[in-house]
Motif scaffolding. Sequence first.
Motif, short mmCIF file in Angstrom:
data_model
loop_
_atom_site.label_atom_id
_atom_site.label_comp_id
_atom_site.label_asym_id
_atom_site.label_seq_id
_atom_site.Cartn_x
_atom_site.Cartn_y
_atom_site.Cartn_z
N VAL A 8 0.85 -1.19 0.00
CA VAL A 8 0.00 0.00 0.00
C VAL A 8 0.88 1.24 0.00
O VAL A 8 1.84 1.32 0.78
N VAL A 9 0.58 2.18 -0.89
CA VAL A 9 1.27 3.47 -0.87
C VAL A 9 0.20 4.56 -0.81
O VAL A 9 -0.71 4.60 -1.64
N LEU A 10 0.33 5.39 0.20
CA LEU A 10 -0.65 6.43 0.46
C LEU A 10 0.08 7.76 0.48
O LEU A 10 1.17 7.86 1.04
N GLU A 11 -0.51 8.76 -0.17
CA GLU A 11 0.13 10.07 -0.16
C GLU A 11 -0.89 11.11 0.23
O GLU A 11 -2.03 11.07 -0.25
N MET A 12 -0.50 12.04 1.09
CA MET A 12 -1.45 13.07 1.51
C MET A 12 -0.70 14.31 1.98
O MET A 12 0.52 14.27 2.16
N PRO A 13 -1.43 15.39 2.21
CA PRO A 13 -0.76 16.59 2.72
C PRO A 13 -0.21 16.32 4.12
O PRO A 13 -0.82 15.58 4.90
N VAL A 14 0.92 16.92 4.45
CA VAL A 14 1.55 16.68 5.75
C VAL A 14 0.63 17.10 6.90
O VAL A 14 0.60 16.44 7.95
N THR A 15 -0.11 18.18 6.71
CA THR A 15 -0.99 18.67 7.78
C THR A 15 -2.07 17.65 8.10
O THR A 15 -2.45 17.46 9.25
N THR B 170 5.88 13.22 12.69
CA THR B 170 5.24 14.35 12.01
C THR B 170 5.91 15.68 12.34
O THR B 170 5.57 16.71 11.80
N LYS B 171 6.91 15.65 13.22
CA LYS B 171 7.71 16.85 13.47
C LYS B 171 8.41 17.30 12.19
O LYS B 171 8.83 18.44 12.07
N ALA B 172 8.54 16.37 11.24
CA ALA B 172 9.21 16.70 9.98
C ALA B 172 8.27 17.38 8.99
O ALA B 172 8.65 17.67 7.86
N SER B 173 7.05 17.65 9.41
CA SER B 173 6.05 18.23 8.50
C SER B 173 6.50 19.55 7.88
O SER B 173 6.02 19.93 6.82
N ALA B 174 7.42 20.26 8.55
CA ALA B 174 7.86 21.54 8.03
C ALA B 174 8.71 21.38 6.77
O ALA B 174 8.93 22.34 6.03
N LEU B 175 9.18 20.17 6.51
CA LEU B 175 10.12 19.97 5.41
C LEU B 175 9.47 19.91 4.03
O LEU B 175 10.11 20.13 3.02
N SER B 176 8.19 19.58 4.03
CA SER B 176 7.59 19.26 2.74
C SER B 176 6.08 19.49 2.81
O SER B 176 5.51 19.64 3.89
N ASP B 177 5.42 19.54 1.66
CA ASP B 177 3.97 19.71 1.66
C ASP B 177 3.24 18.38 1.75
O ASP B 177 2.15 18.28 2.28
N ARG B 178 3.91 17.36 1.18
CA ARG B 178 3.24 16.07 1.09
C ARG B 178 4.04 15.02 1.85
O ARG B 178 5.26 15.11 1.98
N VAL B 179 3.33 14.01 2.29
CA VAL B 179 4.00 12.91 2.95
C VAL B 179 3.56 11.61 2.28
O VAL B 179 2.42 11.46 1.86
N LYS B 180 4.54 10.68 2.15
CA LYS B 180 4.25 9.41 1.52
C LYS B 180 4.34 8.31 2.58
O LYS B 180 5.32 8.25 3.33
#
Lengths: 263, 378
Positions: free
Chosen positions: A136-143, A216-226
């Motif tokens: 499974v690969v899921l991608e969404m906004p970091v927020t 999720t502390k890394a959320s500042a690095l990018s808009d999206r998370v995989k």
Amino acid sequence: MFEAKLTSASIMKKIIDSIKELVTDAPFDCSEQAMCLQAMDSSHVALVSLKMEVGLFDTYRCDRTINLGLSLASMAKALKCANNEDTCEIKYDDNDGDTVTFTFCDTKRDRTQDVTVKMMDIDVEHLGIPDQDYAVVLEMPVTEFKKTCSDLFMFSETINITATKGAVVFTSKGDSGSSVITYTPSKDVDSSEHVTLDVKEPVNVNFSTKYLLQFTKASALSDRVKIALTNDTPIVIEYGLNDNGHLRFYLAPKIDDEENNMD
Amino acid sequence: MGIKDLSKVINDHAPSAIKQGEMKNYFGRKVAIDASMALYQFLIAVRQDGSQMQNESGEVTSHLMGMFYRTIRMIDNGIKPAYVFDGKPPDMKAGELEKRKEKRDEAEKQLAEAKEKGDAEAVDRFERRLVRVSKDQNEEVKRLLRLMGVPVVEAPCEAEAQCAALAKAGKVYATATEDMDALTFGSSVLLRHMTFSEAKKMPIKEINLARVLADFEMSREEFVDLCILLGCDYCPTIRGIGPKRAYELIKEHKSIENILAKIDTKKYAVPEDWLYARARELFLNPEVADGENVEMVWKEADVEGVVAYLCGEKNFSEERVRSSLAKMKKGRQAGQQGRIDSFFSAAKVVTSEPAAKRKAEDDKKGIKKRGPPIKKSK
């Protein structure tokens, strides 16, 4: 000799801030292609894997493959001196002995600041992470992911993730109540908020909510998370670094095979 | 007991194979424990005012006390212990057992003497020497462990060998015992001090067999021969060959056969009808249940069952037992968390600068390496 310059110190700050609570000291592997870091947290449950490719840097020079052992707390201290807009140069000279120099330069005010950080002797095992296709690969906004993790953290220390062809479900069951969050692939893929989901095989896995929230502390690095999942395999949470590398977190699943055998 | 001086030889020739750490570093790990060794320790160590713990009716409870609280200590640290019990001793061990019996008879005599003289310290010392685990005690402990939901494995023969088979099959991460022959039987990892009391603050000592063999530059067979020369439970040794000489001889000649052909048998008395080959066979192919087929299931503890047994039959304090069981339940939940290093295996060891540089410089003394010149500070 190793010399690498970032246009802005902020990216380095964000990286270190997002992992310094997980990992205390880390060996930075510097090669011609990239500056990498792999380290486990102290309890050997999670693994941080950082790759900063040459393209991420303004200038980059690495004469030979070297490994710089640094305390992340000392690095964070050094980076605290930098303003976000400052350029950040990381330098290690074989003749310098046992220190790495961080140079922060404020081009507007013609101010430069050198901070040296003492290196540490680190002798660690480097884990081999097999290349694999995840079910499974899921991608969404970091927020979005951050909210999911913090919402679920209120209910239980364990998060259950199940995925079927059309949807992925995050469940957290506690004594006081439970919360279930369901994602289906967005129809409007052009929206920046869209969620994509690719399921090759269904999964059903459990993870520690505390760790996921920590990542999720890394959320500042990018808009999206995989997010990539396979049954009985560590989950991978990946934050991209401007298409020139990534910060990945691997987390070992919780295993409850014993309970199933209860009579 | 075990292999004479093996830990010293490892210390001298393969120090990197030994790691010390805290018990909690092993969370999430399954560990096979040599039950007989643990029980023996409990009977010796779990004492009050110098004598074994007894309940009101005078029954010894040291073994149950030790097994209960120290198993919970492990589970509380997220470890999954499984206890392996001895089956029948191999007939090769008869000599050793005979020797132990002689020693016990001797101790008994000395104990009687000490009692006569009223030497309390000596009485205590000899009493400890006389300690042995009875069949009933073994059964009592098994009953307790089953109530606690901890797996009990009955070995067909030597427990050490069965533990090693479980470790080899990947069913457990390590064998926990004080007996060094677990390594000789081929346990990939040996953990010491696992069943010690917390109050002793003894760090867990981990010995890695692969590293021992790599640093010794020996094959498993050579290592077994070395252990036989050092002194094992199954046959006598060549008099006059100590740990240092034994290590050198194996390094040079590779096997006991070759050594026998080379050494001066007048100087070194080789035992008559020396059964080293059978001992070797026992270490390399011991009688064990196939590790793959051993079922080990960690279950939820039967709280009421444990309370009924320990408190009802054995007069343990109910309050303490219940609070310990609650602790164990919490530990079990923590034990569900997997370890990342059990999914990804170690690919290489990274050494950071400047230690890496120092190492490279040491290497350079032998071979001239390419690369930028490293300026030496005077």
